[in-house]
Design a protein around this motif. Sequence first.
Motif, PDB file in Angstrom:
ATOM      1  N   GLY A  36       8.742  49.000 -27.057  1.00 24.55           N
ATOM      2  CA  GLY A  36       8.175  49.970 -27.979  1.00 24.55           C
ATOM      3  C   GLY A  36       8.992  50.175 -29.232  1.00 24.55           C
ATOM      4  N   LEU A  37       8.311  50.310 -30.342  1.00 23.20           N
ATOM      5  CA  LEU A  37       8.955  50.628 -31.600  1.00 23.20           C
ATOM      6  C   LEU A  37       9.279  52.110 -31.662  1.00 23.20           C
ATOM      7  CD1 LEU A  37       6.689  48.591 -33.991  1.00 23.20           C
ATOM      8  CD2 LEU A  37       9.109  48.211 -33.675  1.00 23.20           C
ATOM      9  N   ARG A  38      10.300  52.458 -32.422  1.00 19.64           N
ATOM     10  CA  ARG A  38      10.636  53.839 -32.663  1.00 19.64           C
ATOM     11  C   ARG A  38      10.071  54.284 -34.005  1.00 19.64           C
ATOM     12  NH1 ARG A  38      17.014  53.206 -30.990  1.00 19.64           N
ATOM     13  NH2 ARG A  38      16.671  52.790 -28.793  1.00 19.64           N
ATOM     14  N   GLY A  39       9.964  55.631 -34.153  1.00 27.11           N
ATOM     15  CA  GLY A  39       9.423  56.177 -35.386  1.00 27.11           C
ATOM     16  C   GLY A  39      10.302  55.845 -36.576  1.00 27.11           C
ATOM     17  N   PRO A  40       9.741  55.812 -37.798  1.00 20.49           N
ATOM     18  CA  PRO A  40       8.331  56.086 -38.064  1.00 20.49           C
ATOM     19  C   PRO A  40       7.423  54.877 -37.940  1.00 20.49           C
ATOM     20  CG  PRO A  40       9.484  55.804 -40.130  1.00 20.49           C
ATOM     21  CD  PRO A  40      10.520  55.655 -39.062  1.00 20.49           C
ATOM     22  N   THR A  41       7.976  53.710 -37.566  1.00 23.52           N
ATOM     23  CA  THR A  41       7.147  52.498 -37.492  1.00 23.52           C
ATOM     24  C   THR A  41       6.546  52.346 -36.101  1.00 23.52           C
ATOM     25  OG1 THR A  41       9.121  51.209 -36.992  1.00 23.52           O
ATOM     26  CG2 THR A  41       8.431  51.302 -39.298  1.00 23.52           C
ATOM     27  N   ASN A  42       5.792  53.322 -35.668  1.00 23.22           N
ATOM     28  CA  ASN A  42       5.081  53.236 -34.388  1.00 23.22           C
ATOM     29  C   ASN A  42       3.690  53.839 -34.532  1.00 23.22           C
ATOM     30  OD1 ASN A  42       5.889  55.861 -34.735  1.00 23.22           O
ATOM     31  ND2 ASN A  42       6.646  56.145 -32.666  1.00 23.22           N
ATOM     32  N   LEU A  43       3.035  53.515 -35.639  1.00 22.17           N
ATOM     33  CA  LEU A  43       1.754  54.125 -35.970  1.00 22.17           C
ATOM     34  C   LEU A  43       0.579  53.423 -35.307  1.00 22.17           C
ATOM     35  CD1 LEU A  43       0.348  56.268 -37.769  1.00 22.17           C
ATOM     36  CD2 LEU A  43       0.244  54.551 -39.569  1.00 22.17           C
ATOM     37  N   PHE A  44       0.716  52.144 -35.000  1.00 24.18           N
ATOM     38  CA  PHE A  44      -0.401  51.337 -34.521  1.00 24.18           C
ATOM     39  C   PHE A  44      -0.234  50.959 -33.057  1.00 24.18           C
ATOM     40  CE2 PHE A  44      -1.016  51.025 -38.968  1.00 24.18           C
ATOM     41  CZ  PHE A  44      -2.323  50.623 -39.186  1.00 24.18           C
ATOM     42  N   GLY A  45      -1.387  50.752 -32.400  1.00 30.39           N
ATOM     43  CA  GLY A  45      -1.392  50.133 -31.086  1.00 30.39           C
ATOM     44  C   GLY A  45      -1.436  48.626 -31.234  1.00 30.39           C
ATOM     45  N   HIS A  46      -0.780  47.917 -30.318  1.00 28.62           N
ATOM     46  CA  HIS A  46      -0.681  46.464 -30.423  1.00 28.62           C
ATOM     47  C   HIS A  46      -1.125  45.827 -29.111  1.00 28.62           C
ATOM     48  CE1 HIS A  46       1.564  46.330 -34.269  1.00 28.62           C
ATOM     49  NE2 HIS A  46       1.953  47.533 -33.873  1.00 28.62           N
ATOM     50  N   PRO A  47      -2.437  45.692 -28.897  1.00 29.64           N
ATOM     51  CA  PRO A  47      -2.912  45.028 -27.677  1.00 29.64           C
ATOM     52  C   PRO A  47      -2.530  43.552 -27.683  1.00 29.64           C
ATOM     53  CG  PRO A  47      -4.732  45.427 -29.185  1.00 29.64           C
ATOM     54  CD  PRO A  47      -3.538  46.113 -29.769  1.00 29.64           C
ATOM     55  N   THR A  48      -2.054  43.096 -26.555  1.00 33.15           N
ATOM     56  CA  THR A  48      -1.688  41.683 -26.427  1.00 33.15           C
ATOM     57  C   THR A  48      -2.897  40.877 -25.989  1.00 33.15           C
ATOM     58  OG1 THR A  48      -1.036  41.983 -24.120  1.00 33.15           O
ATOM     59  CG2 THR A  48       0.658  42.338 -25.807  1.00 33.15           C
ATOM     60  N   ASP A  49      -2.795  39.569 -26.110  1.00 30.55           N
ATOM     61  CA  ASP A  49      -3.874  38.704 -25.650  1.00 30.55           C
ATOM     62  C   ASP A  49      -4.075  38.833 -24.146  1.00 30.55           C
ATOM     63  OD1 ASP A  49      -4.921  37.280 -27.966  1.00 30.55           O
ATOM     64  OD2 ASP A  49      -2.928  36.404 -28.142  1.00 30.55           O
ATOM     65  N   GLN A  50      -2.995  39.070 -23.410  1.00 31.85           N
ATOM     66  CA  GLN A  50      -3.116  39.228 -21.961  1.00 31.85           C
ATOM     67  C   GLN A  50      -3.870  40.514 -21.626  1.00 31.85           C
ATOM     68  OE1 GLN A  50      -2.207  36.983 -19.586  1.00 31.85           O
ATOM     69  NE2 GLN A  50      -3.291  38.368 -18.187  1.00 31.85           N
ATOM     70  N   LEU A  51      -3.592  41.588 -22.352  1.00 32.59           N
ATOM     71  CA  LEU A  51      -4.300  42.847 -22.110  1.00 32.59           C
ATOM     72  C   LEU A  51      -5.791  42.683 -22.396  1.00 32.59           C
ATOM     73  CD1 LEU A  51      -3.184  46.418 -22.963  1.00 32.59           C
ATOM     74  CD2 LEU A  51      -5.428  45.675 -23.725  1.00 32.59           C
ATOM     75  N   LEU A  52      -6.123  42.031 -23.505  1.00 30.19           N
ATOM     76  CA  LEU A  52      -7.529  41.809 -23.833  1.00 30.19           C
ATOM     77  C   LEU A  52      -8.212  40.915 -22.809  1.00 30.19           C
ATOM     78  CD1 LEU A  52      -7.284  41.314 -27.703  1.00 30.19           C
ATOM     79  CD2 LEU A  52      -7.895  43.384 -26.448  1.00 30.19           C
ATOM     80  N   LYS A  53      -7.470  39.948 -22.286  1.00 32.89           N
ATOM     81  CA  LYS A  53      -8.024  39.066 -21.256  1.00 32.89           C
ATOM     82  C   LYS A  53      -8.306  39.844 -19.977  1.00 32.89           C
ATOM     83  CE  LYS A  53      -6.996  34.848 -18.665  1.00 32.89           C
ATOM     84  NZ  LYS A  53      -5.990  33.761 -18.442  1.00 32.89           N
ATOM     85  N   ASP A  54      -7.365  40.706 -19.566  1.00 28.70           N
ATOM     86  CA  ASP A  54      -7.553  41.510 -18.359  1.00 28.70           C
ATOM     87  C   ASP A  54      -8.714  42.491 -18.529  1.00 28.70           C
ATOM     88  OD1 ASP A  54      -5.385  40.194 -17.303  1.00 28.70           O
ATOM     89  OD2 ASP A  54      -3.950  41.799 -17.743  1.00 28.70           O
ATOM     90  N   LEU A  55      -8.818  43.085 -19.692  1.00 27.56           N
ATOM     91  CA  LEU A  55      -9.902  44.030 -19.964  1.00 27.56           C
ATOM     92  C   LEU A  55     -11.254  43.316 -19.950  1.00 27.56           C
ATOM     93  CD1 LEU A  55     -10.523  46.973 -20.729  1.00 27.56           C
ATOM     94  CD2 LEU A  55     -10.234  46.327 -23.122  1.00 27.56           C
ATOM     95  N   ASP A  56     -11.297  42.152 -20.544  1.00 23.41           N
ATOM     96  CA  ASP A  56     -12.519  41.348 -20.543  1.00 23.41           C
ATOM     97  C   ASP A  56     -12.921  40.974 -19.119  1.00 23.41           C
ATOM     98  OD1 ASP A  56     -14.632  39.778 -21.215  1.00 23.41           O
ATOM     99  OD2 ASP A  56     -13.509  38.306 -22.359  1.00 23.41           O
TER     100      ASP A  56
END
Length: 561
Positions: A36-56
């Motif tokens: 995980g990034l620390r503030g203030p550069t933690n504004l966005f979510g970053h789904p990985t290809d593996q997460l998208l594959k599991d969700l699919d």
Amino acid sequence: MMFSLTYFIFTYSHCITQTKERKHLFVGFDSSMSTGLRGPTNLFGHPTDQLLKDLDLKLSQWDSQSEKPVTKISFGHFPLSFSAPSISGRTLEDVFLKHSISAYLCGHLHTGFGLNLKRHHQLNNHFSPLQKLFQFNIHQSSFESTVNCSMGVTPIQDFWEWEMGDWRKSRAFRILAMDRGHVSYVDVDFKSGTKHAIILPTFPLDSRFMITSSCHHNYECKFVPPSSYEKIRALVFSVSPVVSVVARIYDSKSGNLDLVVETHMIRHADENATGDLYLAPWNYKAFEDASPDRYWLQIEANDTEGRSTLTQLRPFSINGHSLKVSWSWKEFLVMGCQWAALYYPMFWSALYFFFIFLLLPKALLVFPKKIYTYKNFIANKDLVNGVLWFLQELCRIHTLWFGWIAYLFYLILFPWFMGQVFNEGENMVYMTYMGWVMETSNGKGKLEYVGSPDIMVVVLPHLLYVVLPAILVTGALTAERAIFREHVLAFLEKKKDDLRMHSRKTVLNDHQSSIVSNVHLCKRWIRKLLCVVCVAICWKHFMVRLQIKLCSEVHAKRVQK
């Protein structure tokens, strides 16, 4: 008659399932990075290809295993406008549209930017490049009235994104119901006081926030049995026993709200249901209309304590037509602007502008007829002449001009910051305009550009609030220097003409020091003001660095605890 209805109570991170007579699927996921990034550069979510594959895969299993239609709802932390694509370029929106989920529930922003943080997503291959960067209305595209009911034709794929308030700060929660596959909800805010009763109409649906394409397609093609339309339905939660529930329908065709239906609703007796479902028969065909806001529904509940609770008036459309809703400018800023896609166009546009800003006046110096001076500007006070003279004065000081060109190349080729900004590991990392660069845990190489476009919260403000003002102030200082020089020379030339020939040299020397002194006191206050602006720019620059450092240290202490 049996009614299949499920409702859930959400306090952003929790949901409570009340009944389970119909196939429903809730999928929750975390789109943040494993490191995980620390503030203030933690504004966005970053789904990985593996997460998208599991969700699919999870959504695909329910498509193949269930014989009955499945109502799918997903929930996560980040809005889709603040979710970056994976490394391969896939997005959460692609997966959700593929499986035609009903809604995506999210948080992150909550109610900080408005109460109308909702967004309609629709699959359309004919969107212009501008529409992929900006969505100007809550509804992604205009509604198509033509419906193809042929077998095998895939209906329009769309879903809703509904931002939620949070219980910790806003004391708000959401009750969401699924009534025969139709999703509706009501948000309850306890900051405004205790609620004696909560009413959630589940049919007819609110024409502002229903799944337009499926509702219209099912109604026109008669894919839904008529029994689904024959009752007005609502869930009622009350502290005290309910005495009566009344449904009222208003017609706004005349310009006023004229009451056309007032009917008592009867509690549906079902031993399997834990909520109070109230029903009222009506002639739904009488309310078929092409206008999505002609008819309005309001429900009133009265309890044994004599208290009355009214729902807000909500428009409905039996035909499935949607009522267009507009964002406020703040809501458009966070939901309509697709920041993950906008970051690089904004960055490169800013850099191209800076290079043109510096190179164009330099190129004009090559042509003798295109040299702009203060005298030319005074003779012809034109905006273009003023700007070009302003910039050419900066170009004439070669050290400053080459310094700015070198700095712009530095921003492209070299790191902007260095530090420890991750939850894991103790190694120092550095940031470029493409993201943070860090060594992988297996030691096989470097995982480059982690956290893009999170670093836009540093990069774009630096260009806008530091680089651009600094270039302008530098040019202003050089222009002030040229004006001062012209004033001194003009004043000296005038005095020379007035001096006598035999004492010209002596008097000139006596007057020159006083003249320069007076000009310093009276004319050079602009330079002092510009120097103050320089100090402000430096303060802004170092405050950004200090903010990153402090946020990193505070986050590190929290992780250690």
